[in-house]
Design a protein around this motif. Structure first.
Motif, PDB file in Angstrom:
ATOM      1  N   GLU A 138       0.826  -1.091  -0.180  1.00  0.00           N
ATOM      2  CA  GLU A 138       0.011   0.097  -0.067  1.00  0.00           C
ATOM      3  C   GLU A 138       0.901   1.167   0.239  1.00  0.00           C
ATOM      4  OE1 GLU A 138      -2.787   1.508   3.320  1.00  0.00           O
ATOM      5  OE2 GLU A 138      -3.873  -0.115   2.264  1.00  0.00           O
ATOM      6  N   ILE A 139       0.902   1.932  -1.279  1.00  0.00           N
ATOM      7  CA  ILE A 139       1.777   3.118  -1.208  1.00  0.00           C
ATOM      8  C   ILE A 139       1.039   4.422  -1.226  1.00  0.00           C
ATOM      9  CG2 ILE A 139       3.611   4.146  -2.957  1.00  0.00           C
ATOM     10  CD1 ILE A 139       3.820   1.267  -4.364  1.00  0.00           C
ATOM     11  N   ASP A 140       1.243   5.106  -0.239  1.00  0.00           N
ATOM     12  CA  ASP A 140       0.629   6.351  -0.091  1.00  0.00           C
ATOM     13  C   ASP A 140      -1.082   6.092   0.004  1.00  0.00           C
ATOM     14  OD1 ASP A 140       3.140   7.662   0.137  1.00  0.00           O
ATOM     15  OD2 ASP A 140       3.048   8.070  -2.039  1.00  0.00           O
ATOM     16  N   GLY A 141      -1.510   4.915   0.619  1.00  0.00           N
ATOM     17  CA  GLY A 141      -2.812   4.493   0.706  1.00  0.00           C
ATOM     18  C   GLY A 141      -3.333   3.922  -0.554  1.00  0.00           C
ATOM     19  N   THR A 142      -2.500   3.759  -1.591  1.00  0.00           N
ATOM     20  CA  THR A 142      -3.221   3.017  -2.812  1.00  0.00           C
ATOM     21  C   THR A 142      -2.415   1.435  -2.789  1.00  0.00           C
ATOM     22  OG1 THR A 142      -3.375   4.866  -4.083  1.00  0.00           O
ATOM     23  CG2 THR A 142      -3.312   2.727  -5.276  1.00  0.00           C
ATOM     24  N   PRO A 143      -3.410   0.624  -2.875  1.00  0.00           N
ATOM     25  CA  PRO A 143      -2.754  -0.718  -2.820  1.00  0.00           C
ATOM     26  C   PRO A 143      -2.354  -1.399  -4.169  1.00  0.00           C
ATOM     27  CG  PRO A 143      -5.080  -0.974  -2.743  1.00  0.00           C
ATOM     28  CD  PRO A 143      -4.718   0.416  -2.599  1.00  0.00           C
ATOM     29  N   TYR A 144      -0.999  -1.994  -4.101  1.00  0.00           N
ATOM     30  CA  TYR A 144      -0.688  -2.387  -5.512  1.00  0.00           C
ATOM     31  C   TYR A 144      -0.180  -3.964  -5.019  1.00  0.00           C
ATOM     32  CZ  TYR A 144      -0.083   2.404  -7.074  1.00  0.00           C
ATOM     33  OH  TYR A 144      -0.386   3.570  -7.795  1.00  0.00           O
ATOM     34  N   ARG A 145      -0.440  -5.006  -6.011  1.00  0.00           N
ATOM     35  CA  ARG A 145      -0.118  -6.204  -5.912  1.00  0.00           C
ATOM     36  C   ARG A 145       1.414  -6.590  -6.527  1.00  0.00           C
ATOM     37  NH1 ARG A 145      -1.411  -9.542 -10.144  1.00  0.00           N
ATOM     38  NH2 ARG A 145      -2.810  -8.029 -10.969  1.00  0.00           N
ATOM     39  N   PHE A 146       2.186  -7.275  -5.366  1.00  0.00           N
ATOM     40  CA  PHE A 146       3.547  -7.648  -6.280  1.00  0.00           C
ATOM     41  C   PHE A 146       3.596  -9.305  -6.135  1.00  0.00           C
ATOM     42  CE2 PHE A 146       4.287  -6.770  -1.827  1.00  0.00           C
ATOM     43  CZ  PHE A 146       4.651  -7.749  -1.182  1.00  0.00           C
ATOM     44  N   ARG A 197       8.232  -1.817  -9.492  1.00  0.00           N
ATOM     45  CA  ARG A 197       7.926  -0.404  -9.381  1.00  0.00           C
ATOM     46  C   ARG A 197       6.570  -0.076  -9.521  1.00  0.00           C
ATOM     47  NH1 ARG A 197      10.456   0.782 -14.151  1.00  0.00           N
ATOM     48  NH2 ARG A 197      12.271   1.569 -13.337  1.00  0.00           N
ATOM     49  N   ALA A 198       5.856   1.074  -8.774  1.00  0.00           N
ATOM     50  CA  ALA A 198       4.607   1.632  -8.696  1.00  0.00           C
ATOM     51  C   ALA A 198       4.836   2.668  -7.683  1.00  0.00           C
ATOM     52  CB  ALA A 198       3.717   0.549  -8.076  1.00  0.00           C
ATOM     53  N   GLY A 199       3.903   3.606  -8.009  1.00  0.00           N
ATOM     54  CA  GLY A 199       3.639   4.858  -7.060  1.00  0.00           C
ATOM     55  C   GLY A 199       4.761   5.649  -6.710  1.00  0.00           C
ATOM     56  N   GLY A 200       5.792   5.585  -7.437  1.00  0.00           N
ATOM     57  CA  GLY A 200       7.269   6.446  -7.078  1.00  0.00           C
ATOM     58  C   GLY A 200       8.263   5.583  -6.211  1.00  0.00           C
ATOM     59  N   ILE A 201       7.771   4.329  -6.172  1.00  0.00           N
ATOM     60  CA  ILE A 201       8.747   3.696  -5.183  1.00  0.00           C
ATOM     61  C   ILE A 201       9.333   2.379  -5.952  1.00  0.00           C
ATOM     62  CG2 ILE A 201       7.615   4.341  -3.305  1.00  0.00           C
ATOM     63  CD1 ILE A 201       7.356   0.838  -3.518  1.00  0.00           C
ATOM     64  N   ILE A 202      10.542   2.078  -5.673  1.00  0.00           N
ATOM     65  CA  ILE A 202      10.880   0.519  -6.173  1.00  0.00           C
ATOM     66  C   ILE A 202      10.968  -0.397  -4.819  1.00  0.00           C
ATOM     67  CG2 ILE A 202      12.940  -0.708  -6.890  1.00  0.00           C
ATOM     68  CD1 ILE A 202      11.850   1.088  -9.107  1.00  0.00           C
ATOM     69  N   LEU A 203      10.336  -1.514  -4.956  1.00  0.00           N
ATOM     70  CA  LEU A 203      10.182  -2.571  -3.994  1.00  0.00           C
ATOM     71  C   LEU A 203      10.934  -3.645  -4.305  1.00  0.00           C
ATOM     72  CD1 LEU A 203       8.636  -3.370  -1.286  1.00  0.00           C
ATOM     73  CD2 LEU A 203       7.076  -4.544  -3.042  1.00  0.00           C
ATOM     74  N   THR A 204      11.903  -4.060  -3.420  1.00  0.00           N
ATOM     75  CA  THR A 204      12.810  -5.201  -3.583  1.00  0.00           C
ATOM     76  C   THR A 204      12.229  -6.361  -2.725  1.00  0.00           C
ATOM     77  OG1 THR A 204      14.692  -3.836  -4.254  1.00  0.00           O
ATOM     78  CG2 THR A 204      15.060  -6.183  -3.588  1.00  0.00           C
ATOM     79  N   ALA A 205      11.896  -7.585  -3.317  1.00  0.00           N
ATOM     80  CA  ALA A 205      11.468  -8.774  -2.444  1.00  0.00           C
ATOM     81  C   ALA A 205      12.561  -9.936  -2.655  1.00  0.00           C
ATOM     82  CB  ALA A 205      10.110  -8.893  -3.006  1.00  0.00           C
ATOM     83  N   SER A 206      13.142 -10.058  -1.433  1.00  0.00           N
ATOM     84  CA  SER A 206      14.385 -11.221  -1.467  1.00  0.00           C
ATOM     85  C   SER A 206      13.769 -12.589  -0.777  1.00  0.00           C
ATOM     86  CB  SER A 206      15.357 -10.428  -0.856  1.00  0.00           C
ATOM     87  OG  SER A 206      15.891  -9.644  -1.589  1.00  0.00           O
ATOM     88  N   PHE A 207      13.467 -13.611  -1.482  1.00  0.00           N
ATOM     89  CA  PHE A 207      13.450 -14.772  -0.699  1.00  0.00           C
ATOM     90  C   PHE A 207      14.624 -15.440  -0.689  1.00  0.00           C
ATOM     91  CE2 PHE A 207       9.425 -13.609  -3.210  1.00  0.00           C
ATOM     92  CZ  PHE A 207       8.371 -14.204  -2.326  1.00  0.00           C
ATOM     93  N   MET A 208      14.778 -16.250   0.480  1.00  0.00           N
ATOM     94  CA  MET A 208      16.056 -17.039   0.988  1.00  0.00           C
ATOM     95  C   MET A 208      15.964 -17.972   1.706  1.00  0.00           C
ATOM     96  SD  MET A 208      19.032 -17.299   3.017  1.00  0.00           S
ATOM     97  CE  MET A 208      19.052 -15.979   3.984  1.00  0.00           C
ATOM     98  N   THR A 209      16.372 -19.174   1.505  1.00  0.00           N
ATOM     99  CA  THR A 209      16.213 -20.269   2.360  1.00  0.00           C
ATOM    100  C   THR A 209      17.953 -20.824   2.340  1.00  0.00           C
ATOM    101  OG1 THR A 209      14.203 -21.110   1.450  1.00  0.00           O
ATOM    102  CG2 THR A 209      15.507 -22.546   2.679  1.00  0.00           C
ATOM    103  N   PRO A 210      18.355 -20.790   3.623  1.00  0.00           N
ATOM    104  CA  PRO A 210      19.635 -20.912   4.204  1.00  0.00           C
ATOM    105  C   PRO A 210      20.223 -22.355   3.891  1.00  0.00           C
ATOM    106  CG  PRO A 210      18.431 -20.719   5.942  1.00  0.00           C
ATOM    107  CD  PRO A 210      17.588 -20.520   5.040  1.00  0.00           C
TER     108      PRO A 210
END
Length: 628
Positions: free
Chosen positions: A46-54, A81-94
């Motif tokens: 939710e970026i500045d009140g607007t929801p986006y799906r990633f 990318r959406a709403g003026g931001i870059i979102l990084t999602a990092s999945f990791m299993t050690p």
């Protein structure tokens, strides 16, 4: 990564706790288990009140633009990318191969962080939701129960499990776990639950003013039935709770992340140095799949059992001819795990339940190991006598050579000698029987099975030598069989046959690679070179077929065969069509090892441990298997 993965690993712990994306973009399809059944994750920013799906495919919420995807051995990183931001999602299993605490701890991570792209301040709130499918065979199977609790002052956690807790009550291939509990946790955030599409969902939320760390966990309570006894995994062998495991996982995430990055970078560098960029990408994609198709438990004597599941080929557990092609990765990283693969076969073969003087195929159907199920258990019709004897002998020999210690082989010497004797009698020209490529059917006078016998007997001689004993009889048998093989398998043009009685045929002679690995010199170099050179005339757009009967191939054997290449450049050109097959295949599944070389289409099999065989070039160039 330039390779477009046919499926992208997200959560990769074991054969049951395994979540993938089967699309180029994480918002194109629902996430699923490796069996392709839904294991639904939803990610909302939710970026500045607007929801986006990633994460997920709910079209009612606009999708963020996926900017990039990178897959390393231990991490999958998306940027959106959406709403003026870059979102990084990092999945990791050690999944560190020699660190059993982290290898078995059933916790996988997702780290999210947001950064402004337009230099303006933004408020970002993220939520991760997971469905009841994580703890059921299929959605709606039974009623579920949820719980919410805190771990310390910072970690919020939610759990869900079926009301009927029938631990280790089911076995099979296309099934998912339906006992134990799934957990979703977040540091510095909150958890709740909701209903959607007739299912319960757990949800964890956090403010992304700073990076937020989420964790997925599964407590299966008991993991494997082993000859009538239920066994726990390494992580909870002494009664550790899932709450303790989660607390430890959040505490050591920074160090785990650092180690994961170092491991992945080292694997890539080493693979690129010996096999090129495409080879490095293949190994990076394969690593987590191979590790996550096993379960590490302890038997009642405290010995490691490393149980594979024969994924989408029949669900067998601890299959000898599935372990065999996987071992290059484990010889390179941790041979102790190979011993864990072999112990179930040794135990079953030594019991009164096994009536034959050759090795068994398997020890059960995952996760129930109470004896062989293939070929009706002890029905002689579909056994693999030469195949499995050779596999067990070669695995024992390879471990002994790499460790410079044959004590494990010595513990099982009675069986190994019995199987070596069987090969001396029956391995030179095998009768009509199956080999590991059983989908091709029975074949008499199989040249590849004969090669396996030769190298297995030579392996037995190496074991004896390491023990300070006389292995001359085994070595001499291998030498004599080699002479016969070279004469009887020859096509007359420098190439060698599929079967001794089938002139002008071909097959990949992958089993003879041990002569090069061990540097035992049984086969003349010119013979191996001429055989390798002959393969070029059989190539299809997506690689070399397994043999002349069909145009399909096997990825593991293709790489083993490529290791006869006289140069790095020749190796790279040999495996380039394999890379292309995964890059272009319309079969969106975790790496299949059996596919059509004409169109890269999956034949069957996915998520199998045999992709550990792709590591053979890395092992070969390391010299770890050389006896010189």
């Amino acid at each position: 990564m330039k390779l477009r993965p046919p499926a992208v690993p997200l959560i990769t712990v074991d054969p049951y706790f395994s979540v993938w994306s089967l699309a180029d973009r994480l918002t194109d399809t629902e996430t699923c288990h490796w069996t392709e059944k839904p294991n639904t994750l939803i990610g909302i920013a939710e970026i500045d009140g607007t929801p986006y799906r990633f994460i997920g495919a709910d079209s009612s919420i606009p999708a963020m633009e996926q900017v990039s995807l990178d897959v390393t051995a231990l991490e999958t990183v998306y940027r959106f990318r959406a709403g003026g931001i870059i979102l990084t999602a990092s999945f990791m299993t050690p999944l560190f191969p020699d660190d059993y605490e982290h290898l078995t701890r059933p916790v996988s991570y997702l780290e999210l962080y947001a950064e402004s792209e337009d230099t303006q301040p933004h408020h970002v709130q993220a939520s991760i939701s997971a469905s009841e499918e994580f703890c059921l065979d299929c959605r709606g199977q039974m009623e579920t129960e949820t719980t919410h609790f805190a771990l310390g002052t910072d970690i919020s956690c939610a759990g869900i499990g079926g009301k009927e807790q029938a631990v280790l009550a089911r076995k099979g291939d296309d099934i998912r776990i339906d006992w134990g509990r799934f957990y979703l946790a977040v540091c510095g955030g909150s958890t709740d639950e909701f209903q959607k599409d007739g299912m319960k969902f757990l949800r964890a939320s956090a403010d992304l003013a700073k990076p937020a760390l989420f964790a997925f966990a599964y407590d299966d309570i008991e993991s494997i039935t082993y000859f009538g006894q239920n066994l726990r995994s390494w992580w909870n062998r002494n009664g550790k709770t899932i709450e303790q495991a989660l607390t430890e996982a959040f505490a050591d995430y920074p160090e785990c992340r650092k180690q994961a990055e170092e491991f992945s970078s080292r694997l890539y560098r080493e693979a690129e140095a010996c096999g090129g960029e495409k080879y490095a990408e293949l190994l990076s994609l394969a690593y987590r799949q191979v590790m996550a198709a096993h379960k590490l438990v302890l038997d009642t004597d405290g010995k490691l059992l490393y149980i594979s599941k024969e994924c989408f080929s029949n669900g067998c557990a601890a299959t000898a001819d599935v372990s065999y092609p996987s071992i290059p990765m484990y010889l390179y990283y941790n041979p102790e795990l190979i011993k864990g693969m072999m112990r179930p076969i040794f135990r079953y073969a030594a019991s009164p339940a096994w009536p034959f003087d050759f090795a068994p195929h398997d020890a059960g159907t995952y996760p129930i190991l109470n004896g062989q199920v293939y070929s009706g258990g002890t029905d002689p019709k579909d056994q693999m006598p030469v195949e499995e004897c050779g596999n067990m002998l070669l695995m024992a020999a390879a471990v002994s050579v790499v460790e410079h210690d044959a004590s494990f082989a010595q513990e099982n010497m009675e069986l190994l000698e019995k199987w070596a004797s069987y090969l001396m009698k029956h391995g030179v020209d095998p009768e009509n029987q199956l080999c590991t490529d059983d989908f091709a059917g029975h074949l008499a006078h199989n040249c590849n099975l004969s090669l396996k016998s030769i190298m297995a007997l030579e392996g037995m001689s190496l074991i004896k030598k390491l023990l300070g004993e006389d292995g001359t009889a085994f070595h001499q048998a291998a030498v004599e069989m080699t002479h016969l093989w070279l004469k009887n398998a020859a096509n007359g043009d420098g190439s060698y046959r599929l079967a001794f009685d089938r002139p002008d045929t071909f097959s990949m002679k992958y089993n003879v690679i041990w002569d090069k690995l061990f540097e035992t010199g049984l086969f003349p170099k010119e013979s191996l070179d001429s055989e390798f050179a002959s393969y070029r005339r059989h190539f299809q757009p997506y690689g070399l077929p397994l043999d002349n009967r069909e145009t399909y191939t096997k990825s593991d054997w293709l790489v083993w065969t490529a290791c006869f290449a006289p140069s790095k450049e020749e190796f790279e050109s040999f495996i380039a069509p394999l890379w292309k097959a995964y890059h272009e295949s319309s079969s969106r599944v975790p790496m299949t090892d059996w596919y059509q070389t004409t169109d890269a289409r999956q034949m069957q099999f996915q998520h199998r441990t045999v992709q550990g065989g792709l590591f053979l070039k890395l092992l070969l160039d390391s010299g770890q298997c050389s006896v010189k």
